[in-house]
Write an enzyme that holds these catalytic residues in place. Structure first.
Site, PDB file in Angstrom:
ATOM      1  N   ASP A   1     -89.046  50.534  11.765  1.00  0.00           N
ATOM      2  CA  ASP A   1     -89.111  50.579  10.304  1.00  0.00           C
ATOM      3  C   ASP A   1     -87.694  50.500   9.741  1.00  0.00           C
ATOM      4  OD1 ASP A   1     -89.413  51.385   7.569  1.00  0.00           O
ATOM      5  OD2 ASP A   1     -91.317  52.337   8.102  1.00  0.00           O
TER       6      ASP A   1
ATOM      7  N   HIS B   1     -93.071  49.307   9.484  1.00  0.00           N
ATOM      8  CA  HIS B   1     -93.545  50.072   8.329  1.00  0.00           C
ATOM      9  C   HIS B   1     -95.038  49.815   8.124  1.00  0.00           C
ATOM     10  CE1 HIS B   1     -92.880  52.415   4.712  1.00  0.00           C
ATOM     11  NE2 HIS B   1     -93.573  51.532   4.013  1.00  0.00           N
TER      12      HIS B   1
ATOM     13  N   SER C   1     -96.138  56.136   3.292  1.00  0.00           N
ATOM     14  CA  SER C   1     -95.074  55.652   2.422  1.00  0.00           C
ATOM     15  C   SER C   1     -95.036  56.461   1.114  1.00  0.00           C
ATOM     16  CB  SER C   1     -95.259  54.151   2.171  1.00  0.00           C
ATOM     17  OG  SER C   1     -94.093  53.572   1.639  1.00  0.00           O
TER      18      SER C   1
END
EC number: 3.1.2.-
Length: 306
Positions: A248, A276, A147
């Site tokens: 995601d 995610h 991320s």
């Protein structure tokens, strides 16, 4: 070890500004409380791992537990922790409520590049220095980020590429990060962050290219000029693996980062049936580990041949 300077000396040099003394003293007193890594990995090449925003190194190690175990015969994973305080990221408190304090690599959307770069260098130096003190001797060869950590990893390898192109052999510089031979980017999105005047220039040129691609009234004199502008956009050529979860919510943004910023000749996409998060199921982990090992074999072979 860092090239040209020990982590201890690099830290001392980085901390010459008063702005960082208080933050650094606080960070150095925090204990990650990581269990000792398998001593069998001390000699292996190392991958530096950058956690997502609103988590920390301890949480990221827990999230990477299956991946770390599967890589233990090939690599040693070393976890860096960001310096900037943060609110916990989405869904973090559901599992890791008591694992604070939570950290972020980017202080704010308009963060000062100098401040952010110094903080990033401190985090990297500290992680490698502590791992050296545990007895690790393998070279730091790669990056793995999730991320926001993936965004920063991508920014680091772009900066390395720009620095090498501008200065060639930059071993004379007072501070050098390890040479990143490859990067694994899990759920990373753009835009990349500016780490120096070099990436400022690349960022401006990239924005110009996007404008020209999407606006027929660009005002350029000819199609030839338009082509010249687009060709100046900097595509990252450091070998990468891009890991995208098909469930995601930000999948389109992760794909966009890959298509906009990476040379497809040097990168590969792995998409898996997840959201995610870091892959945990043995099938997904095995696929990723295979890709990492194949990439490393290719990178190592090309360097030997060169």
């Amino acid at each position: 070890m860092l090239h040209g300077m020990s982590p201890e000396c690099a830290l001392s040099k980085l901390l010459s500004s008063l702005e960082f003394h208080t933050l650094y003293r606080y960070t150095m007193t925090q204990k990650h409380n990581f269990p000792s890594n398998n001593k069998d990995t001390l000699h292996l090449p190392r991958i530096l791992c950058l956690h997502g925003g609103g988590t920390n190194a301890r949480i990221f190690r827990a999230q990477c537990r299956a991946l770390e175990k599967a890589l233990r015969t090939s690599f040693r994973l070393c976890y860096a922790e960001a310096l900037f305080p943060s609110q916990p990221g989405p869904d973090v408190t559901a599992v890791y409520r008591d694992f604070g304090p939570f950290r972020a690599w980017i202080d704010s959307p308009d963060a000062n590049p100098v401040t952010m770069t110094e903080a990033l260098q401190i985090s990297i130096c500290k992680a490698i220095m502590e791992d050296d003190q545990r007895g690790a001797t393998g070279p730091v060869v790669g990056l793995l980020g999730f991320s926001q950590g993936a965004k920063v990893c991508a920014s680091l390898i772009l900066e390395q590429q720009l620095l090498g192109r501008t200065f060639g052999d930059h071993s004379h510089l007072p501070f050098r990060l390890p040479q990143w031979r490859f990067a694994v980017l899990l759920a990373g999105r753009g835009p990349l962050v500016t780490l120096s005047h070099l990436s400022v220039g690349a960022d401006i040129m990239q924005k110009m290219a996007h404008l020209c691609e999407n606006d027929d009234s660009s005002g350029l004199d000819s199609q030839e000029n338009l082509g010249n502008v687009i060709l100046t956009r900097e595509l990252i050529q450091v070998p990468t693996i891009h890991v995208h979860g098909r469930k995601d919510p930000a999948l389109d943004l992760h794909r966009k980062l890959y298509y906009d910023d990476f040379d497809p000749r040097y990168s590969k996409v792995m998409e898996w049936d997840g959201a995610h998060r870091v892959p945990l199921k043995s099938k997904d982990v095995a696929t990723l580990v295979k890709e990492i090992n194949v990439l490393w074999a290719s990178v190592s072979h090309s360097n030997v041949q060169g």
